[in-house]
Design a protein around this motif. Structure first.
Motif, PDB file in Angstrom:
ATOM      1  N   ASN A   8     -22.060  13.562  11.608  1.00  0.00           N
ATOM      2  CA  ASN A   8     -20.742  13.859  12.183  1.00  0.00           C
ATOM      3  C   ASN A   8     -19.644  13.796  11.126  1.00  0.00           C
ATOM      4  O   ASN A   8     -18.560  14.363  11.313  1.00  0.00           O
ATOM      5  N   ILE A   9     -19.922  13.103  10.021  1.00  0.00           N
ATOM      6  CA  ILE A   9     -18.894  12.838   9.012  1.00  0.00           C
ATOM      7  C   ILE A   9     -18.687  14.063   8.120  1.00  0.00           C
ATOM      8  O   ILE A   9     -19.608  14.518   7.436  1.00  0.00           O
ATOM      9  N   VAL A  10     -17.462  14.571   8.121  1.00  0.00           N
ATOM     10  CA  VAL A  10     -17.120  15.705   7.257  1.00  0.00           C
ATOM     11  C   VAL A  10     -16.902  15.225   5.829  1.00  0.00           C
ATOM     12  O   VAL A  10     -17.421  15.800   4.872  1.00  0.00           O
ATOM     13  N   THR A  11     -16.115  14.170   5.690  1.00  0.00           N
ATOM     14  CA  THR A  11     -15.879  13.580   4.372  1.00  0.00           C
ATOM     15  C   THR A  11     -15.405  12.147   4.533  1.00  0.00           C
ATOM     16  O   THR A  11     -14.938  11.749   5.609  1.00  0.00           O
ATOM     17  N   ILE A  12     -15.537  11.397   3.459  1.00  0.00           N
ATOM     18  CA  ILE A  12     -15.082  10.009   3.416  1.00  0.00           C
ATOM     19  C   ILE A  12     -14.003   9.929   2.347  1.00  0.00           C
ATOM     20  O   ILE A  12     -14.280  10.144   1.167  1.00  0.00           O
ATOM     21  N   THR A  13     -12.781   9.663   2.748  1.00  0.00           N
ATOM     22  CA  THR A  13     -11.667   9.656   1.809  1.00  0.00           C
ATOM     23  C   THR A  13     -11.419   8.253   1.253  1.00  0.00           C
ATOM     24  O   THR A  13     -11.859   7.258   1.816  1.00  0.00           O
ATOM     25  N   LYS A  14     -10.675   8.206   0.174  1.00  0.00           N
ATOM     26  CA  LYS A  14     -10.354   6.928  -0.461  1.00  0.00           C
ATOM     27  C   LYS A  14      -9.427   6.087   0.394  1.00  0.00           C
ATOM     28  O   LYS A  14      -9.541   4.860   0.448  1.00  0.00           O
ATOM     29  N   GLY A  15      -8.486   6.742   1.075  1.00  0.00           N
ATOM     30  CA  GLY A  15      -7.507   6.019   1.880  1.00  0.00           C
ATOM     31  C   GLY A  15      -7.156   6.739   3.159  1.00  0.00           C
ATOM     32  O   GLY A  15      -7.629   7.857   3.428  1.00  0.00           O
ATOM     33  N   TRP A  16      -6.285   6.099   3.956  1.00  0.00           N
ATOM     34  CA  TRP A  16      -5.908   6.627   5.261  1.00  0.00           C
ATOM     35  C   TRP A  16      -5.125   7.930   5.156  1.00  0.00           C
ATOM     36  O   TRP A  16      -5.375   8.874   5.902  1.00  0.00           O
ATOM     37  N   SER A  17      -4.167   8.001   4.251  1.00  0.00           N
ATOM     38  CA  SER A  17      -3.282   9.170   4.170  1.00  0.00           C
ATOM     39  C   SER A  17      -4.054  10.458   3.947  1.00  0.00           C
ATOM     40  O   SER A  17      -3.758  11.488   4.584  1.00  0.00           O
ATOM     41  N   GLU A  18      -5.051  10.411   3.045  1.00  0.00           N
ATOM     42  CA  GLU A  18      -5.829  11.616   2.768  1.00  0.00           C
ATOM     43  C   GLU A  18      -6.590  12.078   4.007  1.00  0.00           C
ATOM     44  O   GLU A  18      -6.616  13.270   4.333  1.00  0.00           O
ATOM     45  N   ALA A  19      -7.206  11.139   4.707  1.00  0.00           N
ATOM     46  CA  ALA A  19      -7.991  11.495   5.884  1.00  0.00           C
ATOM     47  C   ALA A  19      -7.105  12.065   6.986  1.00  0.00           C
ATOM     48  O   ALA A  19      -7.435  13.082   7.609  1.00  0.00           O
ATOM     49  N   TYR A  20      -5.970  11.428   7.231  1.00  0.00           N
ATOM     50  CA  TYR A  20      -5.110  11.899   8.323  1.00  0.00           C
ATOM     51  C   TYR A  20      -4.509  13.265   7.994  1.00  0.00           C
ATOM     52  O   TYR A  20      -4.367  14.125   8.867  1.00  0.00           O
ATOM     53  N   ASP A  74       5.376 -10.957  -6.842  1.00  0.00           N
ATOM     54  CA  ASP A  74       5.931 -12.164  -6.231  1.00  0.00           C
ATOM     55  C   ASP A  74       5.493 -12.268  -4.772  1.00  0.00           C
ATOM     56  O   ASP A  74       5.329 -13.366  -4.240  1.00  0.00           O
ATOM     57  N   VAL A  75       5.315 -11.111  -4.147  1.00  0.00           N
ATOM     58  CA  VAL A  75       4.905 -11.022  -2.738  1.00  0.00           C
ATOM     59  C   VAL A  75       3.885  -9.909  -2.609  1.00  0.00           C
ATOM     60  O   VAL A  75       3.962  -8.899  -3.325  1.00  0.00           O
ATOM     61  N   VAL A  76       2.934 -10.076  -1.714  1.00  0.00           N
ATOM     62  CA  VAL A  76       1.964  -9.022  -1.401  1.00  0.00           C
ATOM     63  C   VAL A  76       2.078  -8.710   0.080  1.00  0.00           C
ATOM     64  O   VAL A  76       1.997  -9.599   0.927  1.00  0.00           O
ATOM     65  N   VAL A  77       2.280  -7.441   0.393  1.00  0.00           N
ATOM     66  CA  VAL A  77       2.441  -6.981   1.773  1.00  0.00           C
ATOM     67  C   VAL A  77       1.369  -5.937   2.066  1.00  0.00           C
ATOM     68  O   VAL A  77       1.310  -4.912   1.384  1.00  0.00           O
ATOM     69  N   GLY A  78       0.507  -6.197   3.055  1.00  0.00           N
ATOM     70  CA  GLY A  78      -0.442  -5.173   3.456  1.00  0.00           C
ATOM     71  C   GLY A  78      -1.900  -5.540   3.387  1.00  0.00           C
ATOM     72  O   GLY A  78      -2.763  -4.693   3.629  1.00  0.00           O
ATOM     73  N   LEU A  79      -2.216  -6.795   3.066  1.00  0.00           N
ATOM     74  CA  LEU A  79      -3.575  -7.253   3.315  1.00  0.00           C
ATOM     75  C   LEU A  79      -3.732  -7.405   4.818  1.00  0.00           C
ATOM     76  O   LEU A  79      -2.751  -7.374   5.565  1.00  0.00           O
ATOM     77  N   ALA A  95       0.015   0.179  -4.543  1.00  0.00           N
ATOM     78  CA  ALA A  95      -1.251  -0.108  -5.232  1.00  0.00           C
ATOM     79  C   ALA A  95      -2.442   0.431  -4.462  1.00  0.00           C
ATOM     80  O   ALA A  95      -3.465  -0.221  -4.327  1.00  0.00           O
ATOM     81  N   GLY A  96      -2.317   1.647  -3.922  1.00  0.00           N
ATOM     82  CA  GLY A  96      -3.414   2.232  -3.173  1.00  0.00           C
ATOM     83  C   GLY A  96      -3.444   1.714  -1.752  1.00  0.00           C
ATOM     84  O   GLY A  96      -2.419   1.428  -1.145  1.00  0.00           O
ATOM     85  N   ASP A  97      -4.627   1.564  -1.184  1.00  0.00           N
ATOM     86  CA  ASP A  97      -4.791   1.038   0.162  1.00  0.00           C
ATOM     87  C   ASP A  97      -5.008  -0.475   0.076  1.00  0.00           C
ATOM     88  O   ASP A  97      -5.045  -1.051  -1.005  1.00  0.00           O
ATOM     89  N   GLY A  98      -5.168  -1.120   1.247  1.00  0.00           N
ATOM     90  CA  GLY A  98      -5.228  -2.576   1.277  1.00  0.00           C
ATOM     91  C   GLY A  98      -6.336  -3.180   0.438  1.00  0.00           C
ATOM     92  O   GLY A  98      -6.135  -4.177  -0.265  1.00  0.00           O
ATOM     93  N   ALA A  99      -7.528  -2.591   0.491  1.00  0.00           N
ATOM     94  CA  ALA A  99      -8.643  -3.121  -0.288  1.00  0.00           C
ATOM     95  C   ALA A  99      -8.391  -2.956  -1.783  1.00  0.00           C
ATOM     96  O   ALA A  99      -8.759  -3.817  -2.589  1.00  0.00           O
ATOM     97  N   TYR A 131       0.837  -1.202   0.000  1.00  0.00           N
ATOM     98  CA  TYR A 131       0.000   0.000   0.000  1.00  0.00           C
ATOM     99  C   TYR A 131       0.873   1.252   0.000  1.00  0.00           C
ATOM    100  O   TYR A 131       2.078   1.211   0.284  1.00  0.00           O
ATOM    101  N   ASP A 132       0.249   2.375  -0.315  1.00  0.00           N
ATOM    102  CA  ASP A 132       0.988   3.606  -0.596  1.00  0.00           C
ATOM    103  C   ASP A 132       1.901   4.051   0.542  1.00  0.00           C
ATOM    104  O   ASP A 132       3.081   4.345   0.324  1.00  0.00           O
ATOM    105  N   SER A 133       1.366   4.129   1.765  1.00  0.00           N
ATOM    106  CA  SER A 133       2.170   4.680   2.860  1.00  0.00           C
ATOM    107  C   SER A 133       3.354   3.786   3.216  1.00  0.00           C
ATOM    108  O   SER A 133       4.344   4.257   3.767  1.00  0.00           O
TER     109      SER A 133
END
Length: 328
Positions: free
Chosen positions: A188-200, A79-84, A59-63, A29-31
């Motif tokens: 309460n929700i201001v926005t729903i972002t695609k991934g963690w980095s944008e929200a944080y 060859d390897v996937v890291v982050g599921l 490749a974006g976030d885990g999903a 994932y990106d981060s």
């Protein structure tokens, strides 16, 4: 003429061993591969011993990572996937793409027993809402949050593993009452972002009072920035547990090297890197222990998690409830 010869001379100057080094392609994932993430340090450390070229592909976030694997299927270059994580491994296993790792006898420092022959855990944490210390009365439950005027930033469960974790957190805590909780949270929700980095990032810019992240997130601010102003709000319902995993692709031409990387990822050297780069708890506690600052973090009294085999059905139900509640 000279200009056309120089690139050729440069190529000839590369040692033959370097040109022939095997390439290990790792999807993540990106981060993970950001300048401040664990990717660069892990790449350097692994290449010191593997006589290979380790290449990370974000490749974006885990999903999104799982979605890409499903799309590529047996044609994947990974060859390897890291982050599921534990919310995705049942669906990942259904693809038939992953090889058995053979590490079943390994000891793990996790809140739950780990038994999976396809996926190796490398770090873990609890989801939590992070707020600034200036928030006078942070909510102590989802019900309190829904009844308050506190603004929040969350991630989309269809693209983000934290977003999916929140979906499962609410479902595990409230069962059939989850849809009502989401209806209460909708304003309460201001926005729903695609991934963690944008929200944080939006949270740090002051766009909302709280952001969905991890109980370990304040450690980053304490250790990297000498800033103790960020806190995780303990919730009475408990907190949902996330265990991040890695797996080797069975059809890989470098399967032995892929297994070597999985072994490295759970070694003391790699596990020592993760707490202060990925800001999560390591799956195997390093000999040196956790960095100073982790002892200040909240420790949830209740760990919520669904069995992996039940998750595809629960995820589908919870997603329908979420979409219905937020569309009203």
């Amino acid at each position: 003429m000279l200009h056309s010869i120089l690139p050729l001379l440069g190529l000839l100057a590369v040692p033959a061993a370097a040109q022939d080094a095997p390439v290990l392609e790792v999807y993540t994932y990106d981060s993970f591969v950001s300048d401040w993430g664990p990717g660069p340090a892990l790449e350097t450390a692994f290449e010191e011993s593997c006589a290979c070229d380790l290449r990370f592909t974000a490749a974006g976030d885990g999903a999104e990572l799982l979605a890409r694997l499903r799309l590529e299927g047996a044609r994947t270059e990974a060859d390897v996937v890291v982050g599921l994580d534990t919310s995705l491994i049942a669906m990942a296993a259904e693809t038939g793409l992953f090889a058995q790792h053979g590490f079943e006898g390994r000891a793990w420092d996790l809140p739950i027993a780990w038994q999976d022959d396809l996926f190796v855990p490398f770090d873990w944490g609890y989801f939590a809402f992070i707020h600034d210390r200036s928030l006078e009365t942070p909510p102590a439950s989802f019900e309190e949050l829904a009844e308050s005027d506190v603004s929040i930033l969350i991630q989309d469960p269809r693209s983000s593993t934290p977003g999916l974790g929140l979906l499962l957190w609410v479902k595990a805590a409230y069962g059939d009452g989850a849809e009502a909780i989401w209806e209460g949270l909708s304003d309460n929700i201001v926005t729903i972002t695609k991934g963690w980095s944008e929200a944080y990032g939006l949270f740090l810019d002051g766009e909302a009072d709280m952001v969905l992240s991890y109980t370990t997130s304040p450690a980053y601010h304490i250790i990297a920035e000498n800033d103790d102003s960020k806190m995780a709000a303990p919730f009475e319902e408990g907190h949902y547990l996330q265990i991040e995993v890695a797996g080797a692709i069975a059809s890989s031409d470098e399967l032995d090297l892929a297994m070597e990387f999985l072994d490295f990822l759970t070694s003391d050297r790699a596990q020592s890197v993760l707490p202060t780069t990925n800001w999560m708890y390591p799956a195997r506690l390093p000999e040196a222990g956790l960095p100073e600052g982790f002892e200040t973090l909240i420790a949830p009294e209740t760990a919520l998690i669904f069995p992996a085999g039940e998750l595809p059905e629960i995820r589908s139900m919870a997603l329908d409830e979420w979409l219905t509640a937020l569309s009203r």
